[in-house]
Design an enzyme around this catalytic site. Structure first.
Site, PDB file in Angstrom:
ATOM      1  CG  HIS A   1      -9.947   5.908  -0.671  1.00 20.48           C
ATOM      2  ND1 HIS A   1      -9.993   5.797  -2.041  1.00 20.48           N
ATOM      3  CD2 HIS A   1      -8.925   6.740  -0.396  1.00 20.48           C
ATOM      4  CE1 HIS A   1      -9.041   6.527  -2.575  1.00 20.48           C
ATOM      5  NE2 HIS A   1      -8.371   7.114  -1.603  1.00 20.48           N
TER       6      HIS A   1
HETATM    7  C1  UD1 Z   1      -4.342   8.177   1.930  1.00 25.70           C
HETATM    8  C2  UD1 Z   1      -4.116   9.416   1.074  1.00 25.70           C
HETATM    9  C3  UD1 Z   1      -5.019   9.379  -0.136  1.00 25.70           C
HETATM   10  C4  UD1 Z   1      -4.876   8.090  -0.903  1.00 25.70           C
HETATM   11  C5  UD1 Z   1      -5.127   6.935   0.047  1.00 25.70           C
HETATM   12  C6  UD1 Z   1      -4.981   5.610  -0.653  1.00 25.70           C
HETATM   13  C7  UD1 Z   1      -3.491  11.447   2.319  1.00 25.70           C
HETATM   14  C8  UD1 Z   1      -3.962  12.797   2.673  1.00 25.70           C
HETATM   15  N1  UD1 Z   1      -4.418  10.629   1.799  1.00 25.70           N
HETATM   16  O1  UD1 Z   1      -5.664   8.276   2.436  1.00 25.70           O
HETATM   17  O2  UD1 Z   1      -4.679  10.444  -0.987  1.00 25.70           O
HETATM   18  O3  UD1 Z   1      -5.789   8.061  -1.970  1.00 25.70           O
HETATM   19  O4  UD1 Z   1      -4.188   7.022   1.124  1.00 25.70           O
HETATM   20  O5  UD1 Z   1      -5.353   4.558   0.159  1.00 25.70           O
HETATM   21  O6  UD1 Z   1      -2.340  11.148   2.480  1.00 25.70           O
HETATM   22  N2  UD1 Z   1      -5.542   2.563   8.077  1.00 25.70           N
HETATM   23  C9  UD1 Z   1      -5.438   1.236   8.388  1.00 25.70           C
HETATM   24  N3  UD1 Z   1      -4.357   0.566   7.914  1.00 25.70           N
HETATM   25  C10 UD1 Z   1      -3.408   1.143   7.158  1.00 25.70           C
HETATM   26  C11 UD1 Z   1      -3.518   2.510   6.854  1.00 25.70           C
HETATM   27  C12 UD1 Z   1      -4.606   3.210   7.302  1.00 25.70           C
HETATM   28  O7  UD1 Z   1      -6.276   0.674   9.061  1.00 25.70           O
HETATM   29  O8  UD1 Z   1      -2.451   0.458   6.738  1.00 25.70           O
HETATM   30  C13 UD1 Z   1      -6.714   3.299   8.548  1.00 25.70           C
HETATM   31  C14 UD1 Z   1      -6.433   4.113   9.768  1.00 25.70           C
HETATM   32  O9  UD1 Z   1      -7.504   4.004  10.643  1.00 25.70           O
HETATM   33  C15 UD1 Z   1      -6.373   5.527   9.236  1.00 25.70           C
HETATM   34  C16 UD1 Z   1      -7.286   5.476   8.017  1.00 25.70           C
HETATM   35  O10 UD1 Z   1      -7.181   4.140   7.529  1.00 25.70           O
HETATM   36  O11 UD1 Z   1      -6.744   6.479  10.169  1.00 25.70           O
HETATM   37  C17 UD1 Z   1      -6.911   6.446   6.940  1.00 25.70           C
HETATM   38  O12 UD1 Z   1      -5.537   6.321   6.601  1.00 25.70           O
HETATM   39  P1  UD1 Z   1      -4.683   7.607   6.163  1.00 25.70           P
HETATM   40  O13 UD1 Z   1      -3.304   7.212   5.831  1.00 25.70           O
HETATM   41  O14 UD1 Z   1      -4.852   8.666   7.201  1.00 25.70           O
HETATM   42  O15 UD1 Z   1      -5.421   8.152   4.874  1.00 25.70           O
HETATM   43  P2  UD1 Z   1      -6.130   7.392   3.679  1.00 25.70           P
HETATM   44  O16 UD1 Z   1      -7.592   7.602   3.807  1.00 25.70           O
HETATM   45  O17 UD1 Z   1      -5.649   5.997   3.530  1.00 25.70           O
END
Ligand code: UD1
Length: 377
Positions: free
Chosen positions: A219
């Protein structure tokens, strides 16, 4: 102190790995007569499979406060947590703000609390990948610089903090709260066959898996945002799947790229079971019985060391060197050939046996709370 004379500790969590760390800390605070936990969920992760399933399975009570910030760029996420958290701090004035890990919610909450003169304590302090292109590394550096007390999981973390000029009296080696959760929940882990069946595994996939399977997750933006990196990694998985079926619970970020690009074709028709993100009990059940885990997750590097299961880390650096020195982890990078040959080596030899690192004994949260109670009373 709040009205009852107890130390009010506001515990901040926003993203999936935070919830696993939060559970034992809140439980230990609830058990301590002199402390009281207030749970603040920033809403960085909000899907049921990324958030509420962890609260349910880990037995964390509902958050006392929710900021509902949702997805966005790093700047937007960080700014939204800061704006909303500032209001909450005004209304609540906790004695201490406790942050865990290295996600955007961690650094944002630490910044707000510090500027409001509320002591900040950081659980999982001092980890360094020394790769400042990683967003988490920036979050770690800033959070640690701001924190009043820094709780560490391994000796190298303390060395990093001392090198950065942090007062050693503020650093406490407590062990690993991720392992607290793992040890507490293992008896309830979901059997792997049940998980695979529910994820739609075919009879032949299940039959092959009974003699061994691998688990993979990816991820990190550096691995999954660009098909020119993810494609070769998928080729490696396709190759390994000829010898070992692979279960691949995919983070929403990964699913998005898979849906939008041709990388899906690389694993089409192979024994690679691409699934929705897993709940905690399913994930630890899958890892426990696996012959091999391949991941770019920080938490899974630690959990596989805790379980004694060989892990290949699909990154060029790790902030968790103890998992390599003491544990079952090997850093293999993101090029397909070394990944495939390291996987074959594990199949042939069983992989690194590993030892459990010092203080990864299920009691880290109790140590943290005992220290908090003495320090801030
Ligand atoms: C975040 C953390 C990362 C951690 C990871 C675990 C930061 C910088 N990164 O990354 O260190 O390892 O979480 O999962 O804080 N999304 C959904 N549903 C959700 C949450 C996110 O669909 O409940 C999608 C959204 O499109 C979003 C993308 O996932 O834009 C990424 O989510 P985000 O919270 O920005 O970062 P992670 O890649 O999850």
């Amino acid at each position: 102190m709040n009205g009852s004379g107890r130390l009010e500790v506001m515990c901040v969590a926003g993203a999936r790995p935070n919830f696993v760390k939060l559970a034992p800390i809140v439980a230990a605070l609830d058990d301590h007569p002199a402390c009281e936990a207030v749970i603040l969920h920033t809403g960085q992760h909000y899907d049921a499979q990324m958030s509420s399933v962890f609260f349910d399975e880990l037995g964390i009570r509902n958050p006392d406060l929710s900021l509902d910030i949702g997805s966005g760029s790093h700047a937007v996420q960080t700014a939204k947590v800061m704006i909303r958290m500032d209001e909450v701090i005004d209304a609540r004035r906790p004695d201490v703000v406790l942050v865990v890990g290295d996600v955007n919610s961690t650094v944002a909450a630490a910044l707000v609390a510090k500027k409001r003169s509320i002591p900040v304590v950081h659980v999982e302090a001092g980890l360094r990948s020394f790769d400042e292109t990683m967003p988490e590394e920036i979050n770690r550096l800033i959070t640690d610089r701001l924190s009043d007390v820094l709780y560490t999981t391994e000796a190298e973390a303390e060395a990093n903090l001392r090198r950065e000029g942090i007062d050693p009296l503020r650093i406490v080696f407590v062990g690993n709260v991720m392992i607290d959760s793992l040890l507490r929940c293992l008896p309830r882990a979901k059997p792997f066959e049940k998980t695979m069946r529910e994820a739609g595994a075919s009879d032949s996939f299940l039959a092959r898996s009974r003699s061994g399977y691998a688990v993979t997750t990816l991820h990190r933006p550096s691995n999954v945002d660009d098909p020119s990196t993810l494609g070769p990694l998928f080729h490696a998985l396709a190759e390994i799947s000829t010898e070992l079926p692979i279960v691949f619970p995919a983070h929403p970020r990964t699913q998005r790229l898979v849906a939008q690009s041709a990388v899906r074709d690389i694993i089409e028709g192979r024994d690679v079971l691409l699934t929705q993100p897993m709940g905690y009990l399913a994930m630890i059940g899958l890892m426990r019985s696996a012959r091999l885990v391949m991941t770019d997750s920080g938490g899974m590097q630690e959990e596989t060391t805790g379980l004694g299961v060989p892990c290949l880390t699909l990154r060029t650096s790790t902030e968790r060197p103890i998992t390599i020195i003491h544990g079952t982890n090997t850093l293999v990078g993101v090029k397909p050939e070394p990944v495939v040959s390291a996987a074959r080596d594990i199949l042939a030899t069983g992989g690194k046996a590993g030892r459990i690192p010092p203080l990864w004994d299920g009691k880290a949260a109790k140590r943290i709370v005992a220290d908090l109670a003495i320090r801030f009373q």
